[in-house]
Design a protein around this motif. Structure first.
Motif, PDB file in Angstrom:
ATOM      1  N   GLU A 262     -22.552  23.724  -4.480  1.00 51.13           N
ATOM      2  CA  GLU A 262     -23.864  24.383  -4.433  1.00 51.13           C
ATOM      3  C   GLU A 262     -25.019  23.383  -4.389  1.00 51.13           C
ATOM      4  O   GLU A 262     -26.181  23.754  -4.530  1.00 51.13           O
ATOM      5  CB  GLU A 262     -24.031  25.311  -5.642  1.00 51.13           C
ATOM      6  CG  GLU A 262     -24.352  24.627  -6.954  1.00 51.13           C
ATOM      7  CD  GLU A 262     -23.177  23.868  -7.564  1.00 51.13           C
ATOM      8  OE1 GLU A 262     -23.385  23.166  -8.553  1.00 51.13           O
ATOM      9  OE2 GLU A 262     -22.050  23.978  -7.038  1.00 51.13           O
ATOM     10  N   ASP A 263     -24.719  22.109  -4.119  1.00 48.68           N
ATOM     11  CA  ASP A 263     -25.729  21.047  -4.167  1.00 48.68           C
ATOM     12  C   ASP A 263     -26.947  21.326  -3.285  1.00 48.68           C
ATOM     13  O   ASP A 263     -28.081  20.996  -3.653  1.00 48.68           O
ATOM     14  CB  ASP A 263     -25.110  19.709  -3.749  1.00 48.68           C
ATOM     15  CG  ASP A 263     -23.880  19.337  -4.562  1.00 48.68           C
ATOM     16  OD1 ASP A 263     -22.917  20.127  -4.546  1.00 48.68           O
ATOM     17  OD2 ASP A 263     -23.869  18.272  -5.188  1.00 48.68           O
ATOM     18  N   LEU A 264     -26.719  21.912  -2.123  1.00 49.75           N
ATOM     19  CA  LEU A 264     -27.803  22.114  -1.150  1.00 49.75           C
ATOM     20  C   LEU A 264     -28.490  23.465  -1.295  1.00 49.75           C
ATOM     21  O   LEU A 264     -29.508  23.706  -0.648  1.00 49.75           O
ATOM     22  CB  LEU A 264     -27.255  21.996   0.281  1.00 49.75           C
ATOM     23  CG  LEU A 264     -26.541  20.693   0.629  1.00 49.75           C
ATOM     24  CD1 LEU A 264     -25.999  20.757   2.050  1.00 49.75           C
ATOM     25  CD2 LEU A 264     -27.477  19.502   0.478  1.00 49.75           C
ATOM     26  N   GLN A 265     -27.957  24.327  -2.131  1.00 48.38           N
ATOM     27  CA  GLN A 265     -28.418  25.709  -2.161  1.00 48.38           C
ATOM     28  C   GLN A 265     -29.866  25.843  -2.648  1.00 48.38           C
ATOM     29  O   GLN A 265     -30.701  26.475  -1.992  1.00 48.38           O
ATOM     30  CB  GLN A 265     -27.482  26.545  -3.034  1.00 48.38           C
ATOM     31  CG  GLN A 265     -27.724  28.038  -2.941  1.00 48.38           C
ATOM     32  CD  GLN A 265     -26.658  28.834  -3.675  1.00 48.38           C
ATOM     33  OE1 GLN A 265     -25.810  28.285  -4.376  1.00 48.38           O
ATOM     34  NE2 GLN A 265     -26.696  30.141  -3.526  1.00 48.38           N
ATOM     35  N   PRO A 267     -32.305  23.398  -3.019  1.00 47.78           N
ATOM     36  CA  PRO A 267     -33.288  22.764  -2.125  1.00 47.78           C
ATOM     37  C   PRO A 267     -33.548  23.564  -0.858  1.00 47.78           C
ATOM     38  O   PRO A 267     -34.692  23.666  -0.405  1.00 47.78           O
ATOM     39  CB  PRO A 267     -32.645  21.406  -1.811  1.00 47.78           C
ATOM     40  CG  PRO A 267     -31.736  21.133  -2.943  1.00 47.78           C
ATOM     41  CD  PRO A 267     -31.216  22.472  -3.369  1.00 47.78           C
ATOM     42  N   ALA A 268     -32.500  24.155  -0.282  1.00 53.80           N
ATOM     43  CA  ALA A 268     -32.697  24.957   0.926  1.00 53.80           C
ATOM     44  C   ALA A 268     -33.497  26.213   0.613  1.00 53.80           C
ATOM     45  O   ALA A 268     -34.385  26.611   1.381  1.00 53.80           O
ATOM     46  CB  ALA A 268     -31.345  25.323   1.537  1.00 53.80           C
ATOM     47  N   ARG A 269     -33.200  26.840  -0.519  1.00 56.03           N
ATOM     48  CA  ARG A 269     -33.900  28.068  -0.897  1.00 56.03           C
ATOM     49  C   ARG A 269     -35.382  27.826  -1.098  1.00 56.03           C
ATOM     50  O   ARG A 269     -36.225  28.659  -0.761  1.00 56.03           O
ATOM     51  CB  ARG A 269     -33.284  28.645  -2.172  1.00 56.03           C
ATOM     52  CG  ARG A 269     -33.804  30.021  -2.566  1.00 56.03           C
ATOM     53  CD  ARG A 269     -33.263  30.430  -3.921  1.00 56.03           C
ATOM     54  NE  ARG A 269     -31.806  30.412  -3.942  1.00 56.03           N
ATOM     55  CZ  ARG A 269     -31.083  30.457  -5.063  1.00 56.03           C
ATOM     56  NH1 ARG A 269     -31.673  30.476  -6.239  1.00 56.03           N
ATOM     57  NH2 ARG A 269     -29.769  30.444  -4.996  1.00 56.03           N
ATOM     58  N   HIS A 270     -35.718  26.650  -1.641  1.00 56.91           N
ATOM     59  CA  HIS A 270     -37.118  26.326  -1.920  1.00 56.91           C
ATOM     60  C   HIS A 270     -37.764  25.484  -0.823  1.00 56.91           C
ATOM     61  O   HIS A 270     -38.882  25.018  -0.985  1.00 56.91           O
ATOM     62  CB  HIS A 270     -37.220  25.585  -3.255  1.00 56.91           C
ATOM     63  CG  HIS A 270     -36.889  26.437  -4.440  1.00 56.91           C
ATOM     64  ND1 HIS A 270     -37.790  27.288  -5.020  1.00 56.91           N
ATOM     65  CD2 HIS A 270     -35.736  26.584  -5.130  1.00 56.91           C
ATOM     66  CE1 HIS A 270     -37.226  27.920  -6.039  1.00 56.91           C
ATOM     67  NE2 HIS A 270     -35.970  27.513  -6.113  1.00 56.91           N
ATOM     68  N   LEU A 271     -37.039  25.275   0.273  1.00 51.84           N
ATOM     69  CA  LEU A 271     -37.524  24.454   1.392  1.00 51.84           C
ATOM     70  C   LEU A 271     -37.946  23.067   0.909  1.00 51.84           C
ATOM     71  O   LEU A 271     -38.919  22.487   1.395  1.00 51.84           O
ATOM     72  CB  LEU A 271     -38.689  25.156   2.113  1.00 51.84           C
ATOM     73  CG  LEU A 271     -38.366  26.532   2.710  1.00 51.84           C
ATOM     74  CD1 LEU A 271     -39.589  27.094   3.419  1.00 51.84           C
ATOM     75  CD2 LEU A 271     -37.178  26.446   3.672  1.00 51.84           C
ATOM     76  N   ASP A 272     -37.184  22.531  -0.048  1.00 55.33           N
ATOM     77  CA  ASP A 272     -37.425  21.190  -0.589  1.00 55.33           C
ATOM     78  C   ASP A 272     -36.625  20.200   0.262  1.00 55.33           C
ATOM     79  O   ASP A 272     -35.491  19.838  -0.065  1.00 55.33           O
ATOM     80  CB  ASP A 272     -36.991  21.145  -2.050  1.00 55.33           C
ATOM     81  CG  ASP A 272     -37.250  19.804  -2.710  1.00 55.33           C
ATOM     82  OD1 ASP A 272     -37.659  18.852  -2.007  1.00 55.33           O
ATOM     83  OD2 ASP A 272     -37.032  19.691  -3.927  1.00 55.33           O
ATOM     84  N   ILE A 273     -37.226  19.774   1.354  1.00 52.51           N
ATOM     85  CA  ILE A 273     -36.486  19.001   2.342  1.00 52.51           C
ATOM     86  C   ILE A 273     -36.087  17.625   1.830  1.00 52.51           C
ATOM     87  O   ILE A 273     -35.029  17.102   2.180  1.00 52.51           O
ATOM     88  CB  ILE A 273     -37.295  18.889   3.658  1.00 52.51           C
ATOM     89  CG1 ILE A 273     -36.399  18.375   4.788  1.00 52.51           C
ATOM     90  CG2 ILE A 273     -38.525  18.013   3.484  1.00 52.51           C
ATOM     91  CD1 ILE A 273     -37.015  18.522   6.153  1.00 52.51           C
ATOM     92  N   ASP A 274     -36.907  17.007   0.974  1.00 53.53           N
ATOM     93  CA  ASP A 274     -36.556  15.683   0.450  1.00 53.53           C
ATOM     94  C   ASP A 274     -35.295  15.750  -0.408  1.00 53.53           C
ATOM     95  O   ASP A 274     -34.379  14.920  -0.257  1.00 53.53           O
ATOM     96  CB  ASP A 274     -37.723  15.112  -0.361  1.00 53.53           C
ATOM     97  CG  ASP A 274     -38.912  14.747   0.513  1.00 53.53           C
ATOM     98  OD1 ASP A 274     -38.707  14.498   1.716  1.00 53.53           O
ATOM     99  OD2 ASP A 274     -40.046  14.713  -0.004  1.00 53.53           O
ATOM    100  N   SER A 275     -35.235  16.730  -1.324  1.00 54.76           N
ATOM    101  CA  SER A 275     -34.036  16.880  -2.159  1.00 54.76           C
ATOM    102  C   SER A 275     -32.833  17.259  -1.317  1.00 54.76           C
ATOM    103  O   SER A 275     -31.714  16.790  -1.558  1.00 54.76           O
ATOM    104  CB  SER A 275     -34.271  17.940  -3.241  1.00 54.76           C
ATOM    105  OG  SER A 275     -35.250  17.511  -4.154  1.00 54.76           O
TER     106      SER A 275
END
Length: 363
Positions: A262-265, A267-275
């Motif tokens: 779930e590492d990318l979940q 950041p993707a949900r919050h549009l946190d592109i750096d993370s």
């Protein structure tokens, strides 16, 4: 030996002029994407996909996601199987123009002493509903005194959106809407939130209820081992009587495994592109590179990668014999994401070919 890798958030949810994966050195992921057979299915909620993978019955009504997630909480004691649960996660409500938007809290934003004080107040004020408890600073539960006949919307469906479109529905909807309003008043006036606002920090000024239900029996999933750090997936596995452990690529390669990362979940949900980019680079090192090497070395017979997202679900399937098919050229994630923006063209059977127009065929 085969591994099924589930990576929600791998498909960046927003269309961007600049590719979110542009410039990243994802050599092994590109090799996997190029060698494998790719398909893209229409959107299906992640919870429904997990239920199907874990052999959990989804045809008997709404999934009891709160009971399942609580079952997977290692910090909480076991509860009676016939208990009705709700997720009661702390959230921040803020106005954006005329809309009231919901924001969730990361695991480290609320302090343990703040959580303890807020949960104690909730139990004092709303004891008629049941008993509140916190597994972590951002994952709370309500043990209901009586079942509810209300439809609630999962928190991940509401984050960043106007809550008026996601209010409780059903027979008890008015009760829960009134309860939410009363909760907001109590939490807004609590000294913890008053102090947070005075210090310029976001207050936990509401709760989001979702996932109502009681545990039901589950079938044994296909994999002999499930690896995940997500308590909901852990709960699915435990409900099925399956061995579950933390994600570990070396151990996953020891036998058939279902691995949910779930590492990318978030950041993707919050549009946190750096993370998202940082975590994607770590997945390349910790998972994609070892799995590609295992396929080339025939230590892994088959790999299936599933990437559920807001735009649909990517499925990638490879066998060890695909490693020698040198005519299948690497396909970068950046190119893949651009090929499905804004939408993939559907093929018969509900899937879509993800190969870019000039990419080598994958027959």
């Amino acid at each position: 030996m085969q591994i099924h890798l589930v990576v929600p958030g791998l498909i960046w949810p927003a269309v961007s002029a600049l590719g979110p994966a542009s410039g990243l050195q994802l050599t092994s992921l590109a090799w996997l994407l190029g060698r494998g057979r790719r398909s893209f299915a229409p959107f299906e909620p992640l919870d429904a996909q997990l239920a199907r993978l874990m052999g959990y019955p989804a045809d008997a009504g709404a999934l009891p996601l709160a009971a399942l997630r609580r079952l997977g909480e290692p910090a909480l004691p076991a509860a009676a199987a016939d208990t009705d649960w709700l997720c009661a996660d702390p959230v921040n409500l803020s106005f954006a123009r005329e809309h009231l938007l919901l924001g969730e809290f990361p695991a480290d934003e609320l302090r343990p002493e703040e959580v303890a004080a807020l949960v104690a107040e909730l139990n004092d004020t709303f004891g008629d509903l049941g008993s509140f408890e916190a597994a972590t600073p951002n994952r709370w539960y309500l043990r209901l005194k009586a079942p509810t006949r209300t439809r609630f919307f999962p928190l991940h469906d509401v984050v960043g959106r106007p809550i008026r479109d996601f209010l409780p529905e059903g027979d008890d909807a008015r009760l829960w809407q009134r309860t939410m309003n009363e909760l907001q008043v109590v939490l807004h006036n609590h000294p913890v939130n008053q102090a947070r606002e005075a210090a310029g920090r976001r207050p936990a000024n509401s709760l989001w209820f979702w996932g109502a239900g009681t545990l039901r029996a589950a079938a044994q999933p296909g994999a002999s081992m499930v690896q995940t750090a997500d308590p909901l997936v852990r709960g699915f596995a435990l409900a099925a009587g399956t061995t579950v452990g933390a994600p570990d690529c070396a151990k996953a390669l020891e036998g058939d495994s279902l691995v949910v990362l779930e590492d990318l979940q978030l950041p993707a949900r919050h549009l946190d592109i750096d993370s998202w980019r940082k975590r994607l680079t770590m997945l390349e090192q910790d998972w994609f590179a070892p799995l590609a090497a295992a396929l080339r070395g025939k230590r892994l017979r088959a790999l299936k990668l599933t990437a559920p997202g807001d735009r649909g679900t990517l499925t990638l399937e490879l066998r060890a014999t695909d490693a020698w098919k040198f005519w299948r050229k690497p396909l970068s994630l950046d190119t893949l994401l651009k090929s499905i923006a804004p939408a993939a063209a559907a093929l018969p059977g509900g899937t879509a070919d993800l190969a870019p127009p000039h990419a080598p065929g994958t027959r």
